[in-house]
Design a protein around this motif. Structure first.
Motif, PDB file in Angstrom:
ATOM      1  N   PHE A   1       0.872  -1.172   0.000  1.00 31.04           N
ATOM      2  CA  PHE A   1       0.000   0.000   0.000  1.00 31.04           C
ATOM      3  C   PHE A   1       0.910   1.223   0.000  1.00 31.04           C
ATOM      4  O   PHE A   1       1.691   1.415   0.923  1.00 31.04           O
ATOM      5  N   PHE A   2       0.846   2.008  -1.069  1.00 30.83           N
ATOM      6  CA  PHE A   2       1.758   3.142  -1.168  1.00 30.83           C
ATOM      7  C   PHE A   2       1.094   4.267  -1.949  1.00 30.83           C
ATOM      8  O   PHE A   2       0.044   4.080  -2.563  1.00 30.83           O
ATOM      9  N   GLY A   3       1.744   5.439  -1.922  1.00 31.30           N
ATOM     10  CA  GLY A   3       1.144   6.538  -2.653  1.00 31.30           C
ATOM     11  C   GLY A   3       2.018   7.767  -2.738  1.00 31.30           C
ATOM     12  O   GLY A   3       2.902   7.995  -1.906  1.00 31.30           O
ATOM     13  N   GLN A   4       1.754   8.555  -3.785  1.00 34.82           N
ATOM     14  CA  GLN A   4       2.374   9.867  -3.966  1.00 34.82           C
ATOM     15  C   GLN A   4       1.398  10.884  -3.380  1.00 34.82           C
ATOM     16  O   GLN A   4       0.378  11.209  -3.983  1.00 34.82           O
ATOM     17  N   LEU A   5       1.708  11.383  -2.183  1.00 37.79           N
ATOM     18  CA  LEU A   5       0.744  12.191  -1.446  1.00 37.79           C
ATOM     19  C   LEU A   5       0.811  13.663  -1.834  1.00 37.79           C
ATOM     20  O   LEU A   5      -0.203  14.359  -1.823  1.00 37.79           O
ATOM     21  N   THR A   6       2.014  14.147  -2.140  1.00 39.58           N
ATOM     22  CA  THR A   6       2.181  15.481  -2.698  1.00 39.58           C
ATOM     23  C   THR A   6       3.190  15.353  -3.840  1.00 39.58           C
ATOM     24  O   THR A   6       3.656  14.254  -4.147  1.00 39.58           O
ATOM     25  N   ASP A   7       3.558  16.476  -4.428  1.00 40.51           N
ATOM     26  CA  ASP A   7       4.526  16.416  -5.518  1.00 40.51           C
ATOM     27  C   ASP A   7       5.874  15.880  -5.052  1.00 40.51           C
ATOM     28  O   ASP A   7       6.656  15.375  -5.861  1.00 40.51           O
ATOM     29  N   ARG A   8       6.153  15.966  -3.761  1.00 39.50           N
ATOM     30  CA  ARG A   8       7.459  15.558  -3.247  1.00 39.50           C
ATOM     31  C   ARG A   8       7.416  14.447  -2.196  1.00 39.50           C
ATOM     32  O   ARG A   8       8.446  13.860  -1.874  1.00 39.50           O
ATOM     33  N   VAL A   9       6.252  14.149  -1.657  1.00 38.61           N
ATOM     34  CA  VAL A   9       6.142  13.191  -0.539  1.00 38.61           C
ATOM     35  C   VAL A   9       5.596  11.859  -1.042  1.00 38.61           C
ATOM     36  O   VAL A   9       4.514  11.805  -1.645  1.00 38.61           O
ATOM     37  N   PHE A  10       6.331  10.786  -0.753  1.00 43.46           N
ATOM     38  CA  PHE A  10       5.941   9.429  -1.155  1.00 43.46           C
ATOM     39  C   PHE A  10       5.989   8.534   0.085  1.00 43.46           C
ATOM     40  O   PHE A  10       6.934   8.592   0.885  1.00 43.46           O
ATOM     41  N   ILE A  11       4.968   7.718   0.258  1.00 44.37           N
ATOM     42  CA  ILE A  11       4.921   6.774   1.380  1.00 44.37           C
ATOM     43  C   ILE A  11       4.784   5.365   0.828  1.00 44.37           C
ATOM     44  O   ILE A  11       4.105   5.150  -0.193  1.00 44.37           O
ATOM     45  N   TYR A  12       5.464   4.424   1.489  1.00 45.56           N
ATOM     46  CA  TYR A  12       5.462   3.047   0.992  1.00 45.56           C
ATOM     47  C   TYR A  12       5.379   2.079   2.164  1.00 45.56           C
ATOM     48  O   TYR A  12       6.084   2.233   3.174  1.00 45.56           O
ATOM     49  N   SER A  13       4.523   1.087   2.037  1.00 42.50           N
ATOM     50  CA  SER A  13       4.418   0.047   3.062  1.00 42.50           C
ATOM     51  C   SER A  13       4.173  -1.300   2.407  1.00 42.50           C
ATOM     52  O   SER A  13       3.605  -1.385   1.309  1.00 42.50           O
ATOM     53  N   GLN A  14       4.627  -2.362   3.070  1.00 44.08           N
ATOM     54  CA  GLN A  14       4.403  -3.729   2.598  1.00 44.08           C
ATOM     55  C   GLN A  14       4.314  -4.647   3.805  1.00 44.08           C
ATOM     56  O   GLN A  14       5.141  -4.565   4.722  1.00 44.08           O
ATOM     57  N   VAL A  15       3.294  -5.477   3.809  1.00 47.32           N
ATOM     58  CA  VAL A  15       3.152  -6.497   4.835  1.00 47.32           C
ATOM     59  C   VAL A  15       2.959  -7.841   4.147  1.00 47.32           C
ATOM     60  O   VAL A  15       2.630  -7.909   2.955  1.00 47.32           O
ATOM     61  N   GLY A  16       3.170  -8.918   4.879  1.00 47.34           N
ATOM     62  CA  GLY A  16       2.975 -10.228   4.279  1.00 47.34           C
ATOM     63  C   GLY A  16       3.491 -11.343   5.142  1.00 47.34           C
ATOM     64  O   GLY A  16       3.810 -11.165   6.322  1.00 47.34           O
ATOM     65  N   MET A  17       3.578 -12.517   4.511  1.00 44.21           N
ATOM     66  CA  MET A  17       4.108 -13.698   5.184  1.00 44.21           C
ATOM     67  C   MET A  17       4.973 -14.464   4.199  1.00 44.21           C
ATOM     68  O   MET A  17       4.858 -14.300   2.980  1.00 44.21           O
ATOM     69  N   ASN A  18       5.847 -15.305   4.720  1.00 47.09           N
ATOM     70  CA  ASN A  18       6.756 -16.081   3.892  1.00 47.09           C
ATOM     71  C   ASN A  18       6.895 -17.483   4.473  1.00 47.09           C
ATOM     72  O   ASN A  18       6.803 -17.687   5.692  1.00 47.09           O
ATOM     73  N   ASN A  19       7.122 -18.457   3.581  1.00 47.32           N
ATOM     74  CA  ASN A  19       7.564 -19.792   3.996  1.00 47.32           C
ATOM     75  C   ASN A  19       6.628 -20.455   5.005  1.00 47.32           C
ATOM     76  O   ASN A  19       7.041 -20.895   6.080  1.00 47.32           O
TER      77      ASN A  19
END
Length: 437
Positions: free
Chosen positions: A77-95
């Motif tokens: 879940f991520f986004g370009q919130l302003t012309d200069r501000v970017f937020i990024y997140s990732q969750v999940g599971m493995n193995n």
């Protein structure tokens, strides 16, 4: 987690006057330059594995195993919130397989925010991130890898001093002409919290249990043809002929006093830096100009690892005999583990060839092969690892089957201390991937 996402999406109409859904993005302004985006990935495995020599699990011999599992499930879940501000997140599971803890919860892979100091040229950020150094696939895009796994040897501290390759770091990234760069300073996670931590100090180097020093990382690549996005840290495995990419890269990872070992006198404990250096080449392009025609993907890297005297670490991917035992002379450990990391030199290469689109109805095929050669100080015989496979692309990376044959060496420790190849074992993996991007 579901409630939080639902509330966040429900609130978006209150935050912006013009929302449209296009290319998986919910736009926040009229021209679509500000947006939020959600992606999903699931990779399920069915696998037959020949166990390493002498493997026992729950008190019984396990010469081979068959298991089903979830190799990766990811939500971004991520986004370009302003012309200069970017937020990024990732969750999940493995193995996750039959040996895993029940009701295994998601964990945070990434949580970062960055700010474009100079648009397109310099962004800085902070958080739990995959902005790593060393080589292209130290931070692979899981949904676009060529086979069932990227070259895991490039993730040399995975879950030792980081969280599934992600590091708590301050990073800078950007482009200058055709130079794409990433640089980071990371705070390594305490080795005492890693799985299988052993406080014993011996003449074989291991990660130091002293308070860790900062870790420095970087990777630079010159992009000769099409430019690649560096919006997120994760690099594409293959574009399936949609781009013409030719990159040459070089990278490093360095950490002072990261390793320790016992001196020859048997009393003093010595410290030394950890250093990793690599160069690589990536080529991914259509073979001809025909729309939907065949394409080729090629990658090669050379790596120098220095973890201190005779350092060696095993890895078993979603090990089907995790917690099992083997005779003391079997260096690999149980199940499918092999000594993937060590002080010494590594060569890795992979090649894939996508046949023309609509070869089988609306689907097509992409065979591939990869090979790894490692010359580690502690191994008398060199390590040769093979992976041969076939992708059945039902809808590109969005839906595909991958059939993989893997072959690995099993090492035995002789009475004189030499570690030699005692036998070779194989595994067959069938993966089904679904990607919403």
């Amino acid at each position: 987690m579901k409630k939080i996402l639902a509330l966040a999406l429900a609130a978006l109409p209150l935050l912006a006057p013009a929302q449209t859904l296009k290319d998986g993005k919910l736009t926040l302004n009229t021209d679509g330059s500000r947006y939020v985006k959600l992606t999903l990935l699931n990779q399920g495995w069915a696998r037959y594995n020949q166990s390493n020599t002498g493997t026992r699990l729950f008190g019984e011999n396990k010469p081979h195993t068959f298991d089903l599992g979830i190799r990766r499930f990811r939500l971004q879940f991520f986004g370009q919130l302003t012309d200069r501000v970017f937020i990024y997140s990732q969750v999940g599971m493995n193995n996750f397989n039959y040996l895993s803890e029940r009701k295994a919860g998601f964990f945070v892979h990434d949580a970062t925010g960055d700010y474009a100091v100079v648009k397109n040229h310099l962004s800085v950020g902070l958080g739990l991130s995959g902005w790593s150094g060393l080589a292209r696939f130290a931070s692979p895009s899981a949904g676009t890898i060529l086979g069932v796994d990227a070259p895991l040897v490039e993730q040399a501290t995975n879950d030792v001093t980081d969280q599934f390759l992600r590091k708590l770091s301050f990073y800078a990234k950007g482009k200058v002409s055709r130079l794409d760069y990433r640089l980071a300073v990371a705070s390594p996670m305490a080795i005492q919290r890693s799985a299988g931590y052993n406080a014993t100090v011996s003449r074989v180097a291991s990660f130091s249990a002293r308070p860790p020093q900062p870790q420095f990382l970087g990777y630079l690549q010159w992009q000769f043809r099409d430019q690649e996005s560096n919006l997120t840290p994760y690099t594409v495995g293959t574009y399936l002929g949609k781009k013409r990419v030719l990159n040459v890269g070089a990278g490093f990872v360095a950490q002072p006093r990261a390793m320790w070992y016992r001196a020859d006198n048997g009393r003093d404990t010595l410290s030394q830096a950890m250093s990793q250096l690599a160069v690589d080449l990536f080529y991914d392009a259509p073979v001809d100009t025909t729309r939907g025609g065949p394409s080729v993907s090629f990658y090669a890297t050379a790596i120098r690892f220095d973890f201190g005297p005779n350092y060696l670490r095993n890895l078993g991917v979603m090990n089907p005999a995790a917690g099992g035992t083997v005779p003391a002379t079997i260096l690999n450990g149980p199940g499918n583990a092999l000594p993937l990391y060590g002080s010494g030199n590594v060569l890795y290469t992979q090649l894939g060839y996508k046949l023309r689109d609509n070869l089988l109805g609306e689907t097509t095929l992409m065979p591939y092969a990869s090979y790894q050669l490692a010359r580690y100080e502690r191994l008398t015989d060199n390590l040769h690892y093979y992976d041969l496979g076939l992708n059945w692309l039902l809808a590109g990376h969005a839906a595909k089957f991958t059939l993989s044959y893997q072959n690995r060496p099993v090492y035995q420790t002789l009475a004189n201390g030499d570690n030699v190849v005692e036998s070779r074992k194989s595994a067959v993996v069938l993966q089904y991937q679904v990607l919403f991007n």
